[in-house]
Design a protein around this motif. Structure first.
Motif, PDB file in Angstrom:
ATOM      1  N   ALA A   1       0.822  -1.217   0.000  1.00  0.00           N
ATOM      2  CA  ALA A   1       0.000   0.000   0.000  1.00  0.00           C
ATOM      3  C   ALA A   1       0.856   1.266   0.000  1.00  0.00           C
ATOM      4  CB  ALA A   1      -0.923   0.002   1.212  1.00  0.00           C
ATOM      5  N   GLY A   2       2.148   1.106   0.320  1.00  0.00           N
ATOM      6  CA  GLY A   2       3.031   2.260   0.303  1.00  0.00           C
ATOM      7  C   GLY A   2       3.557   2.694   1.653  1.00  0.00           C
ATOM      8  N   PHE A   3       3.230   1.965   2.724  1.00  0.00           N
ATOM      9  CA  PHE A   3       3.742   2.303   4.043  1.00  0.00           C
ATOM     10  C   PHE A   3       5.197   1.834   4.177  1.00  0.00           C
ATOM     11  CE2 PHE A   3      -0.835   2.155   4.948  1.00  0.00           C
ATOM     12  CZ  PHE A   3      -0.987   3.337   5.663  1.00  0.00           C
ATOM     13  N   LEU A   4       5.997   2.603   4.885  1.00  0.00           N
ATOM     14  CA  LEU A   4       7.379   2.229   5.168  1.00  0.00           C
ATOM     15  C   LEU A   4       7.428   1.570   6.533  1.00  0.00           C
ATOM     16  CD1 LEU A   4       9.282   5.425   3.921  1.00  0.00           C
ATOM     17  CD2 LEU A   4       8.993   3.234   2.734  1.00  0.00           C
ATOM     18  N   LEU A   5       7.827   0.300   6.570  1.00  0.00           N
ATOM     19  CA  LEU A   5       7.899  -0.467   7.819  1.00  0.00           C
ATOM     20  C   LEU A   5       9.357  -0.781   8.102  1.00  0.00           C
ATOM     21  CD1 LEU A   5       4.902  -2.908   7.280  1.00  0.00           C
ATOM     22  CD2 LEU A   5       4.913  -0.666   8.375  1.00  0.00           C
ATOM     23  N   SER A   6       9.784  -0.519   9.332  1.00  0.00           N
ATOM     24  CA  SER A   6      11.206  -0.661   9.650  1.00  0.00           C
ATOM     25  C   SER A   6      11.590  -2.071  10.063  1.00  0.00           C
ATOM     26  CB  SER A   6      11.589   0.320  10.767  1.00  0.00           C
ATOM     27  OG  SER A   6      10.799   0.098  11.916  1.00  0.00           O
ATOM     28  N   ALA A   7      10.724  -2.765  10.758  1.00  0.00           N
ATOM     29  CA  ALA A   7      11.086  -4.074  11.287  1.00  0.00           C
ATOM     30  C   ALA A   7      10.768  -5.178  10.285  1.00  0.00           C
ATOM     31  CB  ALA A   7      10.359  -4.340  12.596  1.00  0.00           C
ATOM     32  N   MET A   8      11.383  -6.328  10.504  1.00  0.00           N
ATOM     33  CA  MET A   8      11.084  -7.507   9.701  1.00  0.00           C
ATOM     34  C   MET A   8       9.646  -7.931   9.966  1.00  0.00           C
ATOM     35  SD  MET A   8      13.078 -10.326  12.023  1.00  0.00           S
ATOM     36  CE  MET A   8      14.327  -9.143  12.527  1.00  0.00           C
ATOM     37  N   PRO A   9       9.037  -8.727   9.089  1.00  0.00           N
ATOM     38  CA  PRO A   9       7.693  -9.224   9.372  1.00  0.00           C
ATOM     39  C   PRO A   9       7.678 -10.003  10.680  1.00  0.00           C
ATOM     40  CG  PRO A   9       8.273  -9.639   7.084  1.00  0.00           C
ATOM     41  CD  PRO A   9       9.521  -9.156   7.766  1.00  0.00           C
ATOM     42  N   SER A  10       6.779  -9.641  11.576  1.00  0.00           N
ATOM     43  CA  SER A  10       6.639 -10.310  12.866  1.00  0.00           C
ATOM     44  C   SER A  10       5.202 -10.123  13.319  1.00  0.00           C
ATOM     45  CB  SER A  10       7.621  -9.718  13.888  1.00  0.00           C
ATOM     46  OG  SER A  10       7.100  -8.567  14.499  1.00  0.00           O
ATOM     47  N   PRO A  11       4.813 -10.680  14.450  1.00  0.00           N
ATOM     48  CA  PRO A  11       3.440 -10.461  14.926  1.00  0.00           C
ATOM     49  C   PRO A  11       3.151  -9.015  15.295  1.00  0.00           C
ATOM     50  CG  PRO A  11       4.421 -12.378  15.988  1.00  0.00           C
ATOM     51  CD  PRO A  11       5.525 -11.667  15.286  1.00  0.00           C
ATOM     52  N   ILE A  12       4.195  -8.200  15.439  1.00  0.00           N
ATOM     53  CA  ILE A  12       4.016  -6.790  15.764  1.00  0.00           C
ATOM     54  C   ILE A  12       4.370  -5.954  14.531  1.00  0.00           C
ATOM     55  CG2 ILE A  12       4.789  -4.869  17.205  1.00  0.00           C
ATOM     56  CD1 ILE A  12       5.458  -6.973  19.371  1.00  0.00           C
ATOM     57  N   VAL A  13       3.448  -5.119  14.119  1.00  0.00           N
ATOM     58  CA  VAL A  13       3.660  -4.229  12.980  1.00  0.00           C
ATOM     59  C   VAL A  13       3.320  -2.824  13.431  1.00  0.00           C
ATOM     60  CG1 VAL A  13       2.957  -3.642  10.640  1.00  0.00           C
ATOM     61  CG2 VAL A  13       3.115  -6.046  11.312  1.00  0.00           C
ATOM     62  N   SER A  14       4.260  -1.898  13.297  1.00  0.00           N
ATOM     63  CA  SER A  14       4.040  -0.526  13.728  1.00  0.00           C
ATOM     64  C   SER A  14       4.249   0.446  12.581  1.00  0.00           C
ATOM     65  CB  SER A  14       4.987  -0.173  14.882  1.00  0.00           C
ATOM     66  OG  SER A  14       4.633  -0.885  16.055  1.00  0.00           O
ATOM     67  N   LEU A  15       3.358   1.417  12.493  1.00  0.00           N
ATOM     68  CA  LEU A  15       3.469   2.478  11.504  1.00  0.00           C
ATOM     69  C   LEU A  15       3.971   3.738  12.200  1.00  0.00           C
ATOM     70  CD1 LEU A  15       0.088   2.087   9.580  1.00  0.00           C
ATOM     71  CD2 LEU A  15       2.290   1.018   9.088  1.00  0.00           C
ATOM     72  N   SER A  16       5.081   4.274  11.727  1.00  0.00           N
ATOM     73  CA  SER A  16       5.606   5.516  12.271  1.00  0.00           C
ATOM     74  C   SER A  16       4.753   6.676  11.772  1.00  0.00           C
ATOM     75  CB  SER A  16       7.060   5.699  11.837  1.00  0.00           C
ATOM     76  OG  SER A  16       7.582   6.894  12.356  1.00  0.00           O
ATOM     77  N   MET A  17       4.371   7.555  12.684  1.00  0.00           N
ATOM     78  CA  MET A  17       3.531   8.700  12.351  1.00  0.00           C
ATOM     79  C   MET A  17       4.368   9.984  12.347  1.00  0.00           C
ATOM     80  SD  MET A  17       0.280   7.720  11.961  1.00  0.00           S
ATOM     81  CE  MET A  17       0.842   6.267  11.049  1.00  0.00           C
ATOM     82  N   PRO A  18       4.065  10.929  11.458  1.00  0.00           N
ATOM     83  CA  PRO A  18       4.870  12.154  11.373  1.00  0.00           C
ATOM     84  C   PRO A  18       4.697  13.092  12.553  1.00  0.00           C
ATOM     85  CG  PRO A  18       3.006  12.260   9.870  1.00  0.00           C
ATOM     86  CD  PRO A  18       3.045  10.863  10.396  1.00  0.00           C
ATOM     87  N   SER A  19       3.586  12.956  13.285  1.00  0.00           N
ATOM     88  CA  SER A  19       3.354  13.846  14.425  1.00  0.00           C
ATOM     89  C   SER A  19       2.359  13.178  15.364  1.00  0.00           C
ATOM     90  CB  SER A  19       2.793  15.197  13.973  1.00  0.00           C
ATOM     91  OG  SER A  19       1.487  15.031  13.448  1.00  0.00           O
ATOM     92  N   ARG A  20       2.329  13.689  16.588  1.00  0.00           N
ATOM     93  CA  ARG A  20       1.358  13.182  17.554  1.00  0.00           C
ATOM     94  C   ARG A  20      -0.064  13.426  17.076  1.00  0.00           C
ATOM     95  NH1 ARG A  20       1.464  13.382  23.999  1.00  0.00           N
ATOM     96  NH2 ARG A  20       3.422  12.392  23.438  1.00  0.00           N
ATOM     97  N   GLU A  21      -0.305  14.586  16.525  1.00  0.00           N
ATOM     98  CA  GLU A  21      -1.652  14.929  16.053  1.00  0.00           C
ATOM     99  C   GLU A  21      -2.112  13.970  14.961  1.00  0.00           C
ATOM    100  OE1 GLU A  21       0.200  17.991  18.231  1.00  0.00           O
ATOM    101  OE2 GLU A  21       0.895  17.084  16.343  1.00  0.00           O
ATOM    102  N   THR A  22      -1.215  13.657  14.022  1.00  0.00           N
ATOM    103  CA  THR A  22      -1.552  12.716  12.953  1.00  0.00           C
ATOM    104  C   THR A  22      -1.816  11.333  13.520  1.00  0.00           C
ATOM    105  OG1 THR A  22      -0.175  13.943  11.390  1.00  0.00           O
ATOM    106  CG2 THR A  22      -0.767  11.691  10.788  1.00  0.00           C
ATOM    107  N   ALA A  23      -1.004  10.908  14.486  1.00  0.00           N
ATOM    108  CA  ALA A  23      -1.183   9.591  15.088  1.00  0.00           C
ATOM    109  C   ALA A  23      -2.543   9.476  15.760  1.00  0.00           C
ATOM    110  CB  ALA A  23      -0.063   9.316  16.098  1.00  0.00           C
ATOM    111  N   VAL A  24      -2.923  10.501  16.500  1.00  0.00           N
ATOM    112  CA  VAL A  24      -4.216  10.492  17.190  1.00  0.00           C
ATOM    113  C   VAL A  24      -5.351  10.462  16.178  1.00  0.00           C
ATOM    114  CG1 VAL A  24      -5.745  11.826  18.689  1.00  0.00           C
ATOM    115  CG2 VAL A  24      -3.305  11.625  19.247  1.00  0.00           C
ATOM    116  N   MET A  25      -5.242  11.259  15.119  1.00  0.00           N
ATOM    117  CA  MET A  25      -6.270  11.297  14.089  1.00  0.00           C
ATOM    118  C   MET A  25      -6.368   9.959  13.360  1.00  0.00           C
ATOM    119  SD  MET A  25      -6.693  14.121  11.028  1.00  0.00           S
ATOM    120  CE  MET A  25      -6.261  15.396  12.201  1.00  0.00           C
ATOM    121  N   PHE A  26      -5.210   9.367  13.067  1.00  0.00           N
ATOM    122  CA  PHE A  26      -5.182   8.074  12.378  1.00  0.00           C
ATOM    123  C   PHE A  26      -5.878   7.018  13.233  1.00  0.00           C
ATOM    124  CE2 PHE A  26      -2.626   6.067   8.858  1.00  0.00           C
ATOM    125  CZ  PHE A  26      -3.188   4.803   8.952  1.00  0.00           C
ATOM    126  N   TRP A  27      -5.538   6.994  14.514  1.00  0.00           N
ATOM    127  CA  TRP A  27      -6.131   5.998  15.417  1.00  0.00           C
ATOM    128  C   TRP A  27      -7.655   6.146  15.473  1.00  0.00           C
ATOM    129  CZ3 TRP A  27      -9.057   6.229  19.857  1.00  0.00           C
ATOM    130  CH2 TRP A  27      -9.178   5.032  20.569  1.00  0.00           C
TER     131      TRP A  27
END
Length: 403
Positions: free
Chosen positions: A315-341
């Motif tokens: 889809a175009g997301f940049l993921l830093s870690a290898m595939p695992s049961p935990i997948v995290s998306l880095s957000m550009p700001s706290r405000e964006t993270a809250v809105m995304f959630w």
């Protein structure tokens, strides 16, 4: 002014986060329907942030074991084991856990957090040295503070930096205990354990591995990262929890070292906390059996982690870690993270909003953890919802596929 006034800034920050929509730290489900779904505001919600790796919270045999134990032994122990005694379930669980981990001894704590408090505060005291990965869990840092050992942080997953710091400490008296985690809970990356074990041997240090997020996930038998990397003999202490793959609550410390039982008389979080209720000891005992007997659950978990990871990368997301049961998306700001959630929850997908200082570098994250119980269709639903949200917030440049 009151004794609580010092928390005014924290309250204001919490209020600002909650003002953007729902309170992300106070979600109250109407009902939890299964390992993968819940009801929230009368709507079915996909659970993508529970750490329920093997999906055992609704396993019928685990539930039956818990019910039977409650009926036969009551709802709780009402005290610690040194005060109120050890129930048969506690001893049976410790024997079973030691056998599963291929260790001579194990002791059970009431939470995984307390397992780290008890282990680190007791194994390393005044005059000793704790070498902690910079991204260590809060319970590891709190255990270090409780024990008064000198704490030395090394760069995250950097064996060379660990080696350098151990060399600096080589002339100082006291034991040196290295602490690493099997899977780090925020980004889902694993420790370079083979290299760290080599550094440990060179320095004559001790090694403790917290397998909280890797127990039941990594290794042919599910014993964790140390098994997967073939270095179990180099790991002196294993810490873990029952609240992830084993679907309950509690924690443990295991080892092969002589004199292990002295920890029962010196680890304060063990000595002065009420012991696990019979129902939990029974359900965890059964969950270990399931974990051993059904390796296909780990296979399903790996496939699901890979599918979520690949879908988000496509889809175009940049993921830093290898595939695992935990997948995290880095957000550009706290405000964006809250809105995304909030937008994702409105789409029917529950994830974890992770904000600094609890995250690596204090960066805001949208954290997800998959389960073996998730179906491919559910993961597709999650990927579609996350992708739509990413586009709506201007985080993706890859065009949406035509429907």
């Amino acid at each position: 002014m009151t004794v609580l006034s010092k928390f005014r800034a924290l309250r204001d920050e919490h209020a600002a986060v909650s003002a953007a929509g729902r309170d992300p730290f106070g979600v109250s489900f109407d009902a939890v329907l299964s390992a993968t779904e819940a009801l929230l505001g009368g709507r079915r919600i996909l659970l993508l942030g529970t750490n329920n790796y093997l999906g055992l919270t609704f396993d019928p045999d685990c539930i039956d074991a818990a019910v039977t134990a409650t009926q036969e032994r009551g709802t709780g122990t009402t005290g610690s084991r040194i005060a109120n005694g050890t129930y048969d379930g506690h001893a049976a669980l410790e024997r079973r856990l030691a056998a599963f981990l291929k260790r001579r001894s194990a002791m059970v704590f009431t939470t995984g957090y307390q397992a780290n408090l008890g282990a680190l505060s007791t194994l390393a005291g005044k005059g000793d040295h704790l070498l902690l990965d910079g991204d260590s869990h809060a319970s590891i840092y709190d255990g270090a503070r409780l024990g008064h050992a000198q704490v030395t942080r090394f760069r995250h997953n950097d064996p060379d930096d660990l080696r350098r710091r151990l060399r600096i400490l080589s002339s100082q008296p006291g034991e040196k205990l290295i602490v690493a985690e099997g899977i780090y809970s925020m980004l889902g990356d694993t420790a370079p354990l083979r290299e760290m074990a080599e550094v440990k041997r060179e320095a004559g240090a001790w090694l403790l591995v917290d397998e909280a997020h890797s127990l039941g996930v990594l290794g042919e038998k599910g014993r964790g990262l140390a098994e997967a990397e073939g270095v179990e003999d180099d790991v002196d202490f294993v810490v873990g929890t029952f609240s992830k793959s084993l679907g309950a609550i509690g924690g443990f410390l295991a080892s092969d070292l002589d004199g292990f039982d002295a920890l029962r008389l010196s680890a304060r979080p063990y000595m002065f906390t009420a012991s696990l209720p019979p129902s939990v000891a029974a359900s965890v005992l059964r969950a270990i059996d399931v974990m051993e007997a059904r390796p296909e659950l780990r296979d399903a978990l790996r496939r699901n982690g890979q599918k979520l990871h690949e879908g988000l990368v496509a889809a175009g997301f940049l993921l830093s870690a290898m595939p695992s049961p935990i997948v995290s998306l880095s957000m550009p700001s706290r405000e964006t993270a809250v809105m995304f959630w909030n937008r994702l929850l409105a789409e029917g997908v529950y994830t974890n909003l992770a904000l600094g200082p609890a995250t690596p570098g204090g960066k805001p994250l949208l954290r997800m953890s998959v389960s073996a119980a998730l179906t491919p269709a559910q993961i597709d639903t999650a990927v579609d919802a996350i992708t739509r949200t990413g586009h709506a917030l201007g985080l993706l440049s890859v065009p949406l596929a035509a429907e």
